[in-house]
Design a protein around this motif. Structure first.
Motif, PDB file in Angstrom:
ATOM      1  N   PRO A 302      63.424  69.147  84.683  1.00 18.53           N
ATOM      2  CA  PRO A 302      62.596  68.246  83.877  1.00 18.53           C
ATOM      3  C   PRO A 302      61.545  68.941  83.030  1.00 18.53           C
ATOM      4  O   PRO A 302      61.139  68.420  81.993  1.00 18.53           O
ATOM      5  N   SER A 303      61.064  70.120  83.463  1.00 20.65           N
ATOM      6  CA  SER A 303      60.009  70.806  82.714  1.00 20.65           C
ATOM      7  C   SER A 303      60.463  71.207  81.316  1.00 20.65           C
ATOM      8  O   SER A 303      59.638  71.365  80.406  1.00 20.65           O
ATOM      9  N   GLY A 304      61.765  71.355  81.133  1.00 18.82           N
ATOM     10  CA  GLY A 304      62.279  71.732  79.827  1.00 18.82           C
ATOM     11  C   GLY A 304      62.756  70.571  78.980  1.00 18.82           C
ATOM     12  O   GLY A 304      63.279  70.767  77.878  1.00 18.82           O
ATOM     13  N   TRP A 305      62.578  69.349  79.475  1.00 15.62           N
ATOM     14  CA  TRP A 305      63.058  68.168  78.747  1.00 15.62           C
ATOM     15  C   TRP A 305      62.137  67.813  77.582  1.00 15.62           C
ATOM     16  O   TRP A 305      60.941  68.096  77.586  1.00 15.62           O
ATOM     17  N   ALA A 306      62.728  67.133  76.594  1.00 12.17           N
ATOM     18  CA  ALA A 306      61.951  66.576  75.488  1.00 12.17           C
ATOM     19  C   ALA A 306      61.214  65.335  75.976  1.00 12.17           C
ATOM     20  O   ALA A 306      61.476  64.823  77.069  1.00 12.17           O
ATOM     21  N   VAL A 307      60.298  64.827  75.157  1.00  9.73           N
ATOM     22  CA  VAL A 307      59.448  63.713  75.586  1.00  9.73           C
ATOM     23  C   VAL A 307      60.260  62.457  75.888  1.00  9.73           C
ATOM     24  O   VAL A 307      59.911  61.669  76.773  1.00  9.73           O
ATOM     25  N   ARG A 308      61.383  62.269  75.194  1.00 14.48           N
ATOM     26  CA  ARG A 308      62.214  61.081  75.447  1.00 14.48           C
ATOM     27  C   ARG A 308      62.813  61.132  76.845  1.00 14.48           C
ATOM     28  O   ARG A 308      62.819  60.131  77.577  1.00 14.48           O
ATOM     29  N   GLU A 309      63.319  62.309  77.237  1.00 16.48           N
ATOM     30  CA  GLU A 309      63.885  62.464  78.570  1.00 16.48           C
ATOM     31  C   GLU A 309      62.804  62.349  79.652  1.00 16.48           C
ATOM     32  O   GLU A 309      63.029  61.760  80.707  1.00 16.48           O
TER      33      GLU A 309
END
Length: 497
Positions: A302-309
């Motif tokens: 999750p730390s590498g996800w974009a704001v939508r994810e």
């Protein structure tokens, strides 16, 4: 055996709960960042020129802009940025003292983030001083940025000659780029076109400045004048309620005695069970432990996800927590059916909208006053809800819609059922109604796991509890809670834009 298990779960729950609260003590508040975003809006609006702006009422808008931005917007902005810079340096010194092995990795990340913020603040303060014709002070700010900073050092290399020497090094326009917010970028480009004697480009950037100024004016109107107007009305209404209470006592709207209490068929063990197991254990231990393992099994980070994810992940996590909490609540009180009168009432054909809107108008000035006092207590520390940072940075319609569903629909439904629908009435079996309102509001504030938010959220919780006690309709506090969270999200979206 059941009580022994509950006691063990209580200890297991208190450890991460207290740890999270202590951790929030060392985290910065979002308030400082919000104030800088609003400062940037003020700077943009202050550039409004009634002579060049294409509007049907330039004088009227100019007058309102002057009222919103103050007599010295540059001086005010410099004070605000200097204040955040000072608190950031204090935070950095605090983080650098934390060298224990248990916190070494997390602290190292905080140090890097804080150092980057300090360099950013030095850069922007330099631009503010330069725009205010204080070039010597501007240079001092820029020279405080380390030369090995890959983000801001290249900007300093072109800003110093641009503002101090009056010349533009090669590739200045490319280096300036889009690295800074609107006002700072526009000021640099305006200076660049003046130095390079480019009248056509200068005219275009000045037109862009006026367009941004008008947009900033309307945004400031939404985030300041509208809440202020509602708050003034709410403050007047609060004074009326206090005068009415002083004169009429038992007939006043603020009066609440044992006659407004609920008939509670269960004892304190059920209250203990619902909140320890259903709310805190599931929400603070089980899900935080299980979800990373589940995500790791699918090789997701999750730390590498974009704001939508991240928004979708927040929604899914909250939904699971809410479902688990409601299942525990239902299972705990199932044997007491049918419940006595007034429990978990939802009455659509009632005056719940009046209570919800009235409570919101009163909450605005009260929470604002408490928040101002609270800022003086915590001095920028105490942490904030992580969703606020995400919402502030989210300029994605899908992400904002997901945040709205989470904060303005799901949170009011779940939290009002748990804290006002169940906890507050249950407590009236053991204490007066006002005592129950205060204790449920305190637990509501603590559940958000940020020390700096305890006083403002407790104030909001007291108003939510009072509204429910008087209306005996869960829709009323749900509406108030939804309006509050929606207003917060709207402000974050406008400031973040």
């Amino acid at each position: 055996m059941k009580r022994i298990i509950l006691a063990i779960l209580t200890v297991l729950t208190l450890i991460p709960l207290l740890s999270s609260l202590w951790g929030s003590f060392q985290e910065p508040q979002i308030q400082g960042r919000l104030e800088l975003y609003q400062t940037n809006l003020v700077l943009q609006a202050a550039e409004y020129d009634r002579n060049s702006a294409a509007t049907t009422s330039p004088e009227a808008i100019a007058t309102l802009v002057e009222e919103l931005t103050g007599a010295d917007p540059y001086g005010t902005a410099i004070k605000q940025y200097a204040s955040v810079l000072s608190s950031s340096k204090e935070n950095l010194a605090l983080f650098q003292k934390q060298d224990t092995t248990a916190t070494q990795q997390a602290t190292a990340k905080k140090i890097v983030e804080t150092e980057a913020l300090i360099n950013e603040l030095h850069l922007k303060l330099g631009i503010l001083y330069a725009a205010a014709n204080q070039t010597a002070t501007a240079q001092e700010q820029w020279q405080a940025i380390p030369t090995d900073d890959s983000i801001y050092a290249p900007l300093v290399e072109v800003l110093e000659p641009l503002w101090i020497e009056g010349n533009a090094p090669e590739n200045t326009a490319n280096i300036l780029g889009d690295r800074l917010e609107t006002w700072f970028r526009q000021q640099n480009l305006q200076q660049f076109f003046k130095v390079t004697d480019s009248p056509e480009d200068l005219a275009l950037i000045q037109q862009s400045i006026q367009e941004a100024a008008q947009q900033a004016f309307f945004k400031l109107t939404v985030v300041t004048i509208l809440p202020f107007s509602v708050g003034i009305f709410g403050f007047g209404f609060l004074i009326f309620l206090l005068i009415q209470f002083a004169r009429k006592r038992q007939e006043a709207l603020l009066f609440a005695d044992s006659s407004t209490a609920w008939e509670t068929p269960w004892d304190g063990e059920i209250i203990w069970q619902v909140f320890i197991v259903g709310f805190f254990f599931v929400g603070q231990i089980l899900l935080p432990l299980a979800l990373p393992v589940l995500l790791q099994s699918f090789e997701l980070n999750p730390s590498g996800w974009a704001v939508r994810e991240k928004a979708a992940y927040t929604l899914a996590t909250y939904a699971m927590m809410a479902i688990a909490g409601l299942v525990v609540l239902a299972a705990s009180i199932w044997k007491f059916r049918p419940l006595p009168k007034d429990w978990f009432q939802v009455k659509w054909l009632d005056n719940w909208t009046v209570w919800g809107l009235g409570g919101y108008m009163v909450a605005l000035p009260l929470v604002l006053i408490v928040s101002l006092i609270n800022q003086q207590i915590w001095q920028g520390q105490g942490g904030s809800n992580p969703i606020l940072f995400l919402a502030l940075q989210a300029q994605d319609q899908v992400a904002l819609t997901i945040f709205f569903i989470t904060a303005s629909i799901m949170a009011p439904l779940y939290e009002e059922i748990m804290f006002r629908g169940f906890l507050l009435p249950s407590l009236t079996r053991y204490m007066p109604v006002w005592g129950s309102i205060l204790l449920s509001a305190f637990l509501f504030a603590i559940a958000h796991l940020s020390l700096s938010e305890v006083l403002p959220l407790m104030t909001l919780g007291i108003i939510l509890g009072f509204v429910y006690t008087k209306s005996k309709n869960l829709l009323a506090p749900m509406l108030l809670h939804s309006l509050w969270n929606s207003g917060t999200l709207l402000s974050l979206f406008i400031l973040g834009s």
